[in-house]
Design a protein around this motif. Sequence first.
Motif, PDB file in Angstrom:
ATOM      1  N   LEU A 129     -50.215  21.052 -74.553  1.00  0.00           N
ATOM      2  CA  LEU A 129     -49.876  22.116 -73.838  1.00  0.00           C
ATOM      3  C   LEU A 129     -50.053  23.320 -74.517  1.00  0.00           C
ATOM      4  CD1 LEU A 129     -47.691  21.331 -70.676  1.00  0.00           C
ATOM      5  CD2 LEU A 129     -50.344  20.992 -70.844  1.00  0.00           C
ATOM      6  N   SER A 130     -50.359  24.764 -74.070  1.00  0.00           N
ATOM      7  CA  SER A 130     -50.261  25.866 -74.880  1.00  0.00           C
ATOM      8  C   SER A 130     -50.561  26.711 -73.968  1.00  0.00           C
ATOM      9  CB  SER A 130     -51.160  25.936 -76.110  1.00  0.00           C
ATOM     10  OG  SER A 130     -52.553  25.897 -75.674  1.00  0.00           O
ATOM     11  N   PHE A 131     -49.977  28.245 -74.109  1.00  0.00           N
ATOM     12  CA  PHE A 131     -50.079  29.262 -72.984  1.00  0.00           C
ATOM     13  C   PHE A 131     -51.663  29.704 -72.881  1.00  0.00           C
ATOM     14  CE2 PHE A 131     -45.768  29.790 -74.267  1.00  0.00           C
ATOM     15  CZ  PHE A 131     -45.216  29.635 -72.960  1.00  0.00           C
ATOM     16  N   PHE A 132     -52.416  29.958 -74.107  1.00  0.00           N
ATOM     17  CA  PHE A 132     -53.685  30.623 -74.093  1.00  0.00           C
ATOM     18  C   PHE A 132     -54.394  29.415 -75.099  1.00  0.00           C
ATOM     19  CE2 PHE A 132     -56.551  33.837 -75.631  1.00  0.00           C
ATOM     20  CZ  PHE A 132     -57.605  33.835 -74.737  1.00  0.00           C
ATOM     21  N   GLY A 133     -53.979  28.544 -75.692  1.00  0.00           N
ATOM     22  CA  GLY A 133     -54.965  27.694 -76.388  1.00  0.00           C
ATOM     23  C   GLY A 133     -54.766  28.050 -77.918  1.00  0.00           C
ATOM     24  N   ARG A 134     -54.318  29.326 -78.257  1.00  0.00           N
ATOM     25  CA  ARG A 134     -54.116  29.545 -79.849  1.00  0.00           C
ATOM     26  C   ARG A 134     -52.825  29.267 -80.447  1.00  0.00           C
ATOM     27  NH1 ARG A 134     -57.426  34.739 -81.617  1.00  0.00           N
ATOM     28  NH2 ARG A 134     -55.795  34.542 -82.987  1.00  0.00           N
ATOM     29  N   VAL A 152     -42.302  42.681 -77.578  1.00  0.00           N
ATOM     30  CA  VAL A 152     -43.052  43.419 -76.465  1.00  0.00           C
ATOM     31  C   VAL A 152     -42.418  43.198 -75.407  1.00  0.00           C
ATOM     32  CG1 VAL A 152     -45.238  43.026 -75.161  1.00  0.00           C
ATOM     33  CG2 VAL A 152     -45.041  42.415 -77.536  1.00  0.00           C
ATOM     34  N   LEU A 153     -42.387  44.471 -74.590  1.00  0.00           N
ATOM     35  CA  LEU A 153     -41.758  44.671 -73.248  1.00  0.00           C
ATOM     36  C   LEU A 153     -42.516  44.740 -72.393  1.00  0.00           C
ATOM     37  CD1 LEU A 153     -38.814  44.878 -71.538  1.00  0.00           C
ATOM     38  CD2 LEU A 153     -39.108  47.472 -71.851  1.00  0.00           C
ATOM     39  N   LEU A 154     -42.705  44.012 -71.200  1.00  0.00           N
ATOM     40  CA  LEU A 154     -43.839  44.114 -70.234  1.00  0.00           C
ATOM     41  C   LEU A 154     -43.276  44.488 -68.775  1.00  0.00           C
ATOM     42  CD1 LEU A 154     -44.417  41.036 -71.702  1.00  0.00           C
ATOM     43  CD2 LEU A 154     -46.560  42.249 -71.564  1.00  0.00           C
ATOM     44  N   ASN A 155     -43.948  45.331 -68.145  1.00  0.00           N
ATOM     45  CA  ASN A 155     -43.448  45.857 -67.051  1.00  0.00           C
ATOM     46  C   ASN A 155     -44.289  45.432 -65.797  1.00  0.00           C
ATOM     47  OD1 ASN A 155     -41.631  47.356 -65.359  1.00  0.00           O
ATOM     48  ND2 ASN A 155     -43.474  48.811 -64.909  1.00  0.00           N
ATOM     49  N   SER A 156     -44.018  44.480 -65.001  1.00  0.00           N
ATOM     50  CA  SER A 156     -44.697  44.143 -63.803  1.00  0.00           C
ATOM     51  C   SER A 156     -45.583  42.977 -64.111  1.00  0.00           C
ATOM     52  CB  SER A 156     -45.766  45.279 -63.293  1.00  0.00           C
ATOM     53  OG  SER A 156     -46.732  44.533 -62.280  1.00  0.00           O
ATOM     54  N   VAL A 157     -45.783  42.080 -63.154  1.00  0.00           N
ATOM     55  CA  VAL A 157     -46.435  40.787 -63.167  1.00  0.00           C
ATOM     56  C   VAL A 157     -47.887  40.988 -63.524  1.00  0.00           C
ATOM     57  CG1 VAL A 157     -46.983  40.328 -60.893  1.00  0.00           C
ATOM     58  CG2 VAL A 157     -46.714  38.363 -62.212  1.00  0.00           C
ATOM     59  N   GLU A 158     -48.284  42.143 -63.037  1.00  0.00           N
ATOM     60  CA  GLU A 158     -49.929  42.521 -63.295  1.00  0.00           C
ATOM     61  C   GLU A 158     -50.030  42.643 -64.853  1.00  0.00           C
ATOM     62  OE1 GLU A 158     -51.938  42.229 -60.967  1.00  0.00           O
ATOM     63  OE2 GLU A 158     -50.347  42.010 -59.632  1.00  0.00           O
ATOM     64  N   SER A 159     -49.189  42.703 -65.700  1.00  0.00           N
ATOM     65  CA  SER A 159     -49.271  42.689 -67.295  1.00  0.00           C
ATOM     66  C   SER A 159     -49.347  41.063 -67.800  1.00  0.00           C
ATOM     67  CB  SER A 159     -48.052  43.307 -67.866  1.00  0.00           C
ATOM     68  OG  SER A 159     -47.954  44.612 -67.469  1.00  0.00           O
ATOM     69  N   ILE A 160     -49.553  40.203 -66.939  1.00  0.00           N
ATOM     70  CA  ILE A 160     -49.424  38.903 -67.425  1.00  0.00           C
ATOM     71  C   ILE A 160     -50.495  38.585 -68.533  1.00  0.00           C
ATOM     72  CG2 ILE A 160     -50.845  38.189 -65.388  1.00  0.00           C
ATOM     73  CD1 ILE A 160     -48.739  36.020 -67.289  1.00  0.00           C
ATOM     74  N   ASP A 161     -51.733  39.077 -68.507  1.00  0.00           N
ATOM     75  CA  ASP A 161     -52.693  38.782 -69.397  1.00  0.00           C
ATOM     76  C   ASP A 161     -52.249  39.162 -70.985  1.00  0.00           C
ATOM     77  OD1 ASP A 161     -54.510  37.700 -67.612  1.00  0.00           O
ATOM     78  OD2 ASP A 161     -55.726  39.129 -67.703  1.00  0.00           O
ATOM     79  N   MET A 162     -51.501  40.237 -71.010  1.00  0.00           N
ATOM     80  CA  MET A 162     -50.883  40.722 -72.240  1.00  0.00           C
ATOM     81  C   MET A 162     -49.628  39.932 -72.506  1.00  0.00           C
ATOM     82  SD  MET A 162     -51.120  43.021 -74.544  1.00  0.00           S
ATOM     83  CE  MET A 162     -51.589  44.941 -74.155  1.00  0.00           C
ATOM     84  N   ALA A 163     -48.976  39.437 -71.624  1.00  0.00           N
ATOM     85  CA  ALA A 163     -47.961  38.469 -72.124  1.00  0.00           C
ATOM     86  C   ALA A 163     -48.435  37.236 -72.528  1.00  0.00           C
ATOM     87  CB  ALA A 163     -46.991  38.321 -70.481  1.00  0.00           C
ATOM     88  N   ASP A 164     -49.547  36.619 -72.117  1.00  0.00           N
ATOM     89  CA  ASP A 164     -50.107  35.676 -72.612  1.00  0.00           C
ATOM     90  C   ASP A 164     -50.774  36.046 -74.046  1.00  0.00           C
ATOM     91  OD1 ASP A 164     -49.727  33.631 -70.745  1.00  0.00           O
ATOM     92  OD2 ASP A 164     -51.576  34.037 -69.397  1.00  0.00           O
ATOM     93  N   ALA A 165     -51.259  36.948 -74.236  1.00  0.00           N
ATOM     94  CA  ALA A 165     -51.716  37.116 -75.416  1.00  0.00           C
ATOM     95  C   ALA A 165     -50.738  37.520 -76.616  1.00  0.00           C
ATOM     96  CB  ALA A 165     -52.397  38.791 -75.306  1.00  0.00           C
ATOM     97  N   ALA A 166     -49.393  38.101 -76.016  1.00  0.00           N
ATOM     98  CA  ALA A 166     -48.261  38.188 -76.952  1.00  0.00           C
ATOM     99  C   ALA A 166     -47.763  36.739 -77.363  1.00  0.00           C
ATOM    100  CB  ALA A 166     -47.094  39.120 -76.255  1.00  0.00           C
ATOM    101  N   ALA A 167     -47.775  35.958 -76.217  1.00  0.00           N
ATOM    102  CA  ALA A 167     -47.075  34.622 -76.518  1.00  0.00           C
ATOM    103  C   ALA A 167     -48.026  33.917 -77.566  1.00  0.00           C
ATOM    104  CB  ALA A 167     -46.968  33.821 -74.966  1.00  0.00           C
ATOM    105  N   SER A 168     -49.067  34.002 -77.277  1.00  0.00           N
ATOM    106  CA  SER A 168     -50.298  33.171 -78.229  1.00  0.00           C
ATOM    107  C   SER A 168     -50.070  33.707 -79.771  1.00  0.00           C
ATOM    108  CB  SER A 168     -51.572  33.495 -77.605  1.00  0.00           C
ATOM    109  OG  SER A 168     -52.373  34.659 -78.080  1.00  0.00           O
TER     110      SER A 168
END
Length: 937
Positions: A627-632, A305-321
């Motif tokens: 610890l975890s990014f999104f708990g999943r 996943v390539l994410l553009n802008s810090v405003e995409s943070i929720d998608m970054a968390d989702a991808a990391a989870s």
Amino acid sequence: MKKLIGKFVKRDNSWAHYKILEKSGVDWTVYAKTLPKNVDDPIEHFLQHYEKHPLVVAGWFDSGFYLEAYPDVRSNSNNPLVHFLRYGRHEGRTGCAEQLAITERVEPGIESGEEIEYPKPSGSVLGTELFDLMLENGVIGNDYDRKHVHQWIKDLLEVSEHGRAYIEGLFDQTLYETIYQDIASAPINSLHHFIRHGLREGRVGWLDVDTIFTEGGVEPDNLKSTLLVVSHDATATGAPAVALEVARRLSRKYNVITATLRGGALRSKFIEAGVAHLDAPGVNGIGALTYCLERLRERHDLSAVLLNSVESIDMADAAASLGLPTVSLLHEYAEYTRPVGKVARMLLTSDLVVYPAESLARSGLRELEKAGGVKHAPRHLRIQPQGYLGFQSHEEDDDWSLRSHLALSEDDLLVVGAGHIQPRKGVDWFLETCHSLQQALYKKGDKRAERLQFVWLGGGYDESDTSVSVWLDAYIHRAGIEDRVHFPGSVHDVGAALNDADLFLLTSRLDPFPNVAVDALNADCGIGAFRDASGIADFVEEHAARAVLGDYGDPRDLAYKVAEQFDYLVRRDGSNARICQRELDFDSYIDKLIEDLEESITRKTAIRRAVESEIFRERFDPDFYGLSFFGRESRAEHFLSLLYKGIAQAKPFPGSDIQSVLDEYQEKAIAFPELVEKAMTTTVDMMPVHLLSGTCESATFRGRIALQFHIYFADLIPRFCTYFQVLAEHDVDLFVTHVPELTEEQIELLKGSVSGTMHLRKVDNSGRDVYPFHRQFCEEIFGRYELMGHFHTKKSADNADGVGDRWRRYLAHNLLGSPSAAREILDKFNNERVGLIFAEDNHLPDEGKNGQYIEQLLEPLNQSRWPNYRHFPLGTMFWARVSAIEAITQWASHTFDLPEPIPYDGSILHAFERILPQLAMEAGYEVQRVYTAGTKW
């Protein structure tokens, strides 16, 4: 009583709750004695007034403790005892502080092994409510088959017990529990919650996946891997334009799926750029995005996943989870990004982060240290300026020019700035610089001052805008430059506009690497900018572009530097255009991104391999790490993901010295498998950790013990008295310092909590718990006792989310716990070499801002500071042999006499807890730590 019953029947759950409490085995006559005399029914009173009049059943349940320990119970207005009986005890929740002991107890009035059946929601009632919802939302038509629908509802309620309820158009249990982690983790059926509460609360129960996935304009190629490119929105602005061009060019190598978290004018172009497009429901949060990614993976085999802008943070968390490799392109300064911590979160989540300039990376690192507590420099940041886009919002118009549009002559000298009018873009600084430039040229006798025209490209200038525009207008007229200032609004072709510009000024307060500045370089404009205000300032200085830099935020300084170099700046000699073509080639930028994407995939593969390694499986403690990014996602993958970046946020197992491992990694490159082995085997040998069992054979310590207890929050006295009672078999005197006045009842509680005598001392609120401890140690404890323990009523009210309360419970549990655990801890002091014992902690503290105060404490002791201070009694609660810390008697009596307010970090009080292990070791004693498995804060 009949009247009372009638009153309860009228309430939704009150009668059921009343029966639960009636069958609980609690002696309500005892509770009644603590209530006002006019209370007729103690059970009813407790149901309504449990916070005002808490219930305490010694050794079994304390309602005040329960509400404090479990904020979810308090926030949902659940009666604490009802919740404990119905759910809490089955979930392993603790009923009282004394139950923090590891021993099993039998509840009063209930035989061991006997279960009480509590009223559950009636299936017929839920079925009726679900039927009504389905009818109201069009799931069932008016011509429904009654028998079929009733069986369907019965089946739905049954499968919902296993998390598999699915009602097309209304409710997807998987989605609901993914979005709402509070519901997923609670002991409730999520379909029941949706029926009873969720829909009315506005919670999302359904996403129509077919409407958010759109077929793209590019044919899929089975020989290519699949990549998701995410933009925070699809507006015709800088960052989305970059994301769109990146997606287009990456489609040469990958099957690109585009995703936007919000809509905009470029949506159709994003759809055309890839094999598919996702209109991601960003408004519904990380859970909904995680759900969408899972559905996307069912259709496509996503590689990264390539994410553009810090405003995409929720998608970054989702991808990391979901364990997907991620590369994030960050174009924002942390200083203006809100909420604070968002940039740090992106840095922690992403496998690789690409910044366009060093100044932006430094901004992110500052926030990572401040908000994320990360002290080591991460190794996953890349600096790569984005390429020249030549972006146009409309079709090209060969006949259009800025001069003709503004009716300006060829002799006019155009000084141009650009951006939507808002404070960050520095339009006021632009005008001040232009005015000062004109004055500077006048002063030099340069007649070109009369030919200057000041043009700001970008929308937002509006007479009704009282935030910015009216103040710009006021300045323009007072400076007398109203005939020279132009606001043409947004232009369709910025490149064409800049071809008419003689000078481009970037006067933003902070601006990462704006496309318009790259356009200006490509148009061979001379550049004026503020130092440290943008990535462009870094770039033009690094590549010796035709540009000048003024001091940050000083329009006059910038103007005079432009005036000094005016001929050089306005002479188009092709140098800036050549730099742009050489250094800002977009295909080269894409080649670098491809390398980063492949590296992120390699990293994730190495992390998964490390998770399965023998040493990691043996040593890593996920409960301790916590610890975890999104708990999943796996906690193991969370730790290893950060480790690969050269950072950590918690210890991976009790006794770990992960900080020293990272120190070494800062100095030299270490292959990841070797780094994992070091992380799993490096411990703090000079302060070993003893894992408390509460069941091992331990000898009672027979020496005299002084328990020093400082009280600021008097409401916590009952909790601590319960803790202190575990020391009943030891010879303990209690030394109490208290800020508030104590009641007779509180004094009696304190007296009865220990086997020996109690000593009270009223003190002023100065020096927190350390000053009273120091004085009482020196004046009453030293020379009279062999051991001492120090405890205090920690709440840390300035910390959010009950951190102080959880911290206090953690320390008390690990240093007292139960009679057997306390015996196990104090037995360590039967070894005369042991001088200090404190609780192990998964956090990673360090010296902080306390260096000068550490030296101030050590100087009168003739001791030298240690290289670092990372392992100490965090929270200043501990057990010590009195002779091991005898050195503290050498400090002056006023050493810790600090008035409030005391800073969160950086004081002599914070220095004190850090040097305690050093004092004990310098006195010739050993230091040990203790930890009870499963505890955390």
